[in-house]
Design a protein around this motif. Structure first.
Motif, PDB file in Angstrom:
ATOM      1  N   PRO A 230      -6.809 -13.947 -46.186  1.00  0.00           N
ATOM      2  CA  PRO A 230      -7.571 -12.890 -45.519  1.00  0.00           C
ATOM      3  C   PRO A 230      -8.738 -12.398 -46.375  1.00  0.00           C
ATOM      4  N   SER A 231      -9.860 -12.111 -45.701  1.00  0.00           N
ATOM      5  CA  SER A 231     -11.002 -11.496 -46.380  1.00  0.00           C
ATOM      6  C   SER A 231     -10.805  -9.993 -46.478  1.00  0.00           C
ATOM      7  N   VAL A 232     -10.252  -9.397 -45.423  1.00  0.00           N
ATOM      8  CA  VAL A 232      -9.895  -7.976 -45.416  1.00  0.00           C
ATOM      9  C   VAL A 232      -8.547  -7.852 -44.725  1.00  0.00           C
ATOM     10  N   GLN A 233      -7.747  -6.892 -45.119  1.00  0.00           N
ATOM     11  CA  GLN A 233      -6.461  -6.674 -44.461  1.00  0.00           C
ATOM     12  C   GLN A 233      -5.989  -5.248 -44.679  1.00  0.00           C
ATOM     13  N   GLU A 234      -5.203  -4.774 -43.736  1.00  0.00           N
ATOM     14  CA  GLU A 234      -4.618  -3.449 -43.803  1.00  0.00           C
ATOM     15  C   GLU A 234      -3.166  -3.552 -43.356  1.00  0.00           C
ATOM     16  N   SER A 235      -2.303  -2.747 -43.971  1.00  0.00           N
ATOM     17  CA  SER A 235      -0.878  -2.769 -43.653  1.00  0.00           C
ATOM     18  C   SER A 235      -0.436  -1.390 -43.173  1.00  0.00           C
ATOM     19  N   PHE A 300     -10.612 -12.738 -41.326  1.00  0.00           N
ATOM     20  CA  PHE A 300     -10.777 -13.920 -42.167  1.00  0.00           C
ATOM     21  C   PHE A 300     -12.269 -14.222 -42.381  1.00  0.00           C
ATOM     22  N   GLU A 301     -12.641 -15.465 -42.484  1.00  0.00           N
ATOM     23  CA  GLU A 301     -14.012 -15.803 -42.876  1.00  0.00           C
ATOM     24  C   GLU A 301     -15.062 -15.307 -41.887  1.00  0.00           C
ATOM     25  N   ARG A 302     -14.814 -15.475 -40.618  1.00  0.00           N
ATOM     26  CA  ARG A 302     -15.827 -15.174 -39.609  1.00  0.00           C
ATOM     27  C   ARG A 302     -15.616 -13.766 -39.040  1.00  0.00           C
ATOM     28  N   LEU A 303     -16.639 -12.926 -39.216  1.00  0.00           N
ATOM     29  CA  LEU A 303     -16.598 -11.549 -38.728  1.00  0.00           C
ATOM     30  C   LEU A 303     -15.267 -10.863 -39.055  1.00  0.00           C
ATOM     31  N   GLU A 309     -10.848  -4.739 -36.687  1.00  0.00           N
ATOM     32  CA  GLU A 309     -10.978  -3.526 -35.891  1.00  0.00           C
ATOM     33  C   GLU A 309     -10.529  -3.709 -34.445  1.00  0.00           C
ATOM     34  N   TYR A 310     -10.893  -4.847 -33.816  1.00  0.00           N
ATOM     35  CA  TYR A 310     -10.466  -5.004 -32.422  1.00  0.00           C
ATOM     36  C   TYR A 310      -8.962  -5.220 -32.327  1.00  0.00           C
ATOM     37  N   GLN A 311      -8.390  -5.941 -33.299  1.00  0.00           N
ATOM     38  CA  GLN A 311      -6.934  -6.118 -33.286  1.00  0.00           C
ATOM     39  C   GLN A 311      -6.241  -4.784 -33.555  1.00  0.00           C
ATOM     40  N   TRP A 316      -2.805  -0.451 -31.828  1.00  0.00           N
ATOM     41  CA  TRP A 316      -2.598   1.002 -31.694  1.00  0.00           C
ATOM     42  C   TRP A 316      -2.214   1.360 -30.256  1.00  0.00           C
ATOM     43  N   ASP A 317      -2.868   0.726 -29.275  1.00  0.00           N
ATOM     44  CA  ASP A 317      -2.530   0.980 -27.866  1.00  0.00           C
ATOM     45  C   ASP A 317      -1.088   0.590 -27.580  1.00  0.00           C
ATOM     46  N   MET A 318      -0.664  -0.564 -28.085  1.00  0.00           N
ATOM     47  CA  MET A 318       0.702  -1.015 -27.847  1.00  0.00           C
ATOM     48  C   MET A 318       1.708  -0.107 -28.536  1.00  0.00           C
ATOM     49  N   ALA A 319       1.354   0.411 -29.688  1.00  0.00           N
ATOM     50  CA  ALA A 319       2.243   1.356 -30.379  1.00  0.00           C
ATOM     51  C   ALA A 319       2.403   2.632 -29.565  1.00  0.00           C
ATOM     52  N   ARG A 320       1.294   3.177 -29.066  1.00  0.00           N
ATOM     53  CA  ARG A 320       1.365   4.401 -28.264  1.00  0.00           C
ATOM     54  C   ARG A 320       2.193   4.200 -27.001  1.00  0.00           C
TER      55      ARG A 320
END
Length: 484
Positions: A230-235, A300-303, A309-311, A316-320
Motif C-alpha cells: 500500500p502507498s497509503v493505509q488507515e486502520s 496503491f500505486e494509482r490514485l 477515500e471512496y472505499q 462508513w455507510d455499511m458500518a452505520r
C-alpha cells in the motif's frame, strides 16, 4: 537406524546427527498431544539430488521440518522410529518478479526475511496473524494457514502458485506452470512466471501435498503470488457483539471493499497485544468490547488517496447500517498499533503461548453466519470443564473473500500444572466432538481434531490410502492411516 547406511546413500554426502541437545530442538513441546517416538537423528541434505537419494534408498521414516524454533502443533510427530529431515538451511529467495507479482522461496525462508526482500520491489505478501519469527513461509502456506488479507484470496490454496515436490518415492515433480515444457530458465525466457497452480495438463497434484503435514512429499520450493505494498493505509476498529459485526463483514467483503480484515474477541485481542508484556493483559482486555473487527483500508500505486477515500466512505455507510462506528482506537489500543502487531512477526515464541506458557488451540472451517452457534458450543464446553468463559480466546478469519471462515478457539494454560493439563486434554476431546457434530470441518487436523478428520468417511480414507500407495508407497514420510 543404521547411520552408516544413510551416510553412504548414493548421492548423499551428509551425515546423521544424533546429539541429544540438537535433537531436543525437534521435539514437539505440547503436553496435550499423545506420546510419539522422538527423532533418532537429524539429516540436512545439501540439495535436491541428495534429498532424492535419501528417499530412494532408505527405509526409515523421515519427518520434514523447515521452521526454526518451538514446535507445538504436532505435524512433525511420528509414531514409528524416524529421523528428522531438516530443510531450514535451504533459505534462499530464488526469484522476485515485480511484473508478474510473484516470488519463489525455499523451505527455510521466513516471513520477516521475505518481507524485507520484497520491500525494495514495492511488494508485500499476505501473512498469517502475527507469525513467529522462525516460521517457514513454505510450511505455513502449504498448511493453508490463513492470512489476514481475505480479499486477495481467490482459492483456498492461495497465495501458493507452483511447487517443486520430491514425493516419498524419490521422484521429482513440478506442479502448475512450472511443470513445463522446459526448465524454469527456459520458461522465463518465453515470459513464463510459474504463477499458475493448475497442471501440468488437468492434474492438480499440488493439493496432495497441501495440508499433508509433511506426508506424501517434500516441497523444495514454492512460487507465491505477491501483492503491491500500500502507498497509503488507515486502520480502524469496529467493536460490538457478533450479531452486529457479522452482517457488516458480509456487506464489506462482498464487493471487495477494504483490505486486511479479521475478528478477535477481547481475550484473544489482549493476548495478541500483550504477547511481549503479559502483565499488561488484564489492563488491555478490560478496555475492549466483546469482539473487535480490524478493518484496514488502503490505496496503491494509482490514485491511492482517492481510492482510500471512496472505499472509506462506502465502508462508513455499511458500518452505520449495522449500528457500528469505526474507531481509531479502543481502550488502551490504537487500531494502527493493532494492525502493525497483527501483520508483523511476534518473536521466537508463538503469541498464543505468552500469557501462561502454552495454549490449547482448536482450528476448523465453516461459514461466518454460523459463528454464534460455534461460540455457544465453546462456552458450553468451558462450563462443563469448570473453566471461566472469559478466559477463552476466539479468532475468526474470513478466507477466500469471506466465502468461508477460519475459526480458532484458544485457551491459555500452564504446561507445568498437571491438573490444568488434564482439564485441557478432556476439554479438547469434548470440544472437538461437539464442534464436529455442529458442522465444523477440520481441514487442518491436529491433536484431538485428527479423530474427526480421518476414519469418519470411508471414501475419503480410501483416497488417502491410494495417494499413499502412489506417492509414498513405503510410508517414508509417515502413514496417514495411523493416528499421529
Amino acid at each position: 537406524m543404521d547411520k552408516k547406511s544413510i551416510a553412504a546413500a548414493p548421492g548423499f554426502s551428509g551425515g546423521v546427527e544424533d546429539d541429544p541437545q540438537v535433537l531436543s530442538n525437534y521435539n514437539v513441546n505440547n503436553p496435550l498431544l499423545e506420546e510419539c517416538a522422538p527423532p533418532a537423528g537429524v539429516v540436512r541434505p545439501k540439495d535436491v539430488s541428495s534429498l532424492q537419494a535419501l528417499l530412494k534408498t532408505q527405509k526409515i521414516q523421515m519427518a520434514p521440518v523447515s521452521s526454526i524454533g518451538p514446535h507445538i502443533r504436532g505435524g512433525i510427530q511420528r509414531i514409528e522410529p524416524h529421523i528428522t529431515l531438516d530443510l531450514s538451511h535451504w533459505n534462499e529467495i530464488l526469484w522476485i518478479n515485480r511484473r508478474n507479482r510473484v516470488c519463489i522461496v525455499q523451505p527455510g525462508v521466513t516471513y520477516g526475511q521475505l518481507r524485507e526482500a520484497l520491500k525494495p520491489h514495492g511488494m508485500t505478501l499476505p501473512t498469517p496473524l502475527a507469525p513467529r519469527s522462525g516460521k517457514s513461509v513454505l510450511a505455513a502456506a502449504l498448511d493453508r494457514e490463513p492470512s489476514t488479507w481475505p480479499n486477495k484470496q481467490w482459492d483456498y490454496q492461495d497465495p501458493v502458485a507452483s511447487t517443486e515436490i520430491v514425493f516419498g518415492n524419490g521422484r521429482l515433480f513440478r506442479t502448475g506452470a512450472a511443470g513445463g515444457p522446459g526448465s524454469l530458465e527456459a520458461q522465463r525466457k518465453s515470459k513464463g512466471a510459474q504463477k499458475s497452480p493448475l497442471g501440468p495438463g488437468q492434474s492438480d497434484f499440488q493439493r496432495v501435498v497441501m495440508g499433508g503435514q509433511g506426508r506424501f512429499g517434500v516441497a523444495t520450493w514454492i512460487s507465491l503470488r505477491t501483492e503491491l505494498a500500500p502507498s497509503v493505509q488507515e486502520s480502524y476498529f469496529l467493536g460490538g457483539d457478533l450479531e452486529r459485526l457479522i452482517p457488516y463483514v458480509y456487506a464489506v467483503q462482498r464487493p471487495w471493499l477494504g483490505e486486511h480484515a479479521f475478528l478477535l474477541n477481547r481475550t484473544a485481542a489482549a493476548m495478541l497485544m500483550s504477547h511481549d508484556a503479559p502483565d499488561d493483559f488484564d489492563q488491555i482486555r478490560k478496555g475492549l468490547p466483546e469482539f473487535v473487527c480490524l478493518q484496514n483500508i488502503a490505496g496503491f500505486e494509482r490514485l491511492p488517496k482517492e481510492r482510500l477515500e471512496y472505499q472509506k466512505a462506502d465502508i462508513w455507510d455499511m458500518a452505520r447500517q449495522n449500528s457500528l462506528a469505526p474507531e481509531e482506537g479502543l481502550g488502551d489500543v490504537s487500531a494502527a498499533d493493532f494492525f502493525r502487531t497483527a501483520t508483523s512477526v511476534c518473536g521466537v515464541r508463538d503469541w498464543r503461548c505468552s500469557l501462561k506458557g502454552h495454549c490449547l488451540s482448536v482450528i476448523f472451517l465453516s461459514t461466518l453466519d454460523l459463528a454464534p452457534k460455534f461460540l455457544e458450543v465453546f462456552h458450553e464446553a468451558l462450563d462443563r470443564a469448570g473453566v471461566n468463559r472469559d478466559s477463552g480466546g476466539v479468532y475468526i478469519q474470513p478466507v477466500v473473500q469471506n466465502h468461508a471462515c477460519h475459526f480458532e478457539l484458544m485457551l491459555p494454560f500452564n504446561p507445568a500444572d498437571a491438573k490444568e493439563v488434564s482439564v485441557m486434554k478432556s476439554l479438547e476431546q469434548d470440544l472437538c466432538r461437539r464442534l464436529f457434530n455442529a458442522g465444523a470441518y477440520f481441514s487442518r487436523p491436529y491433536g484431538a481434531a485428527r479423530a474427526f478428520a480421518t476414519g469418519v468417511n470411508s471414501g475419503q480414507d480410501k483416497l488417502i490410502d491410494l495417494a499413499q500407495d502412489l506417492f509414498d508407497p513405503e510410508g517414508l514420510l509417515g502413514f496417514w492411516n495411523k493416528e499421529t
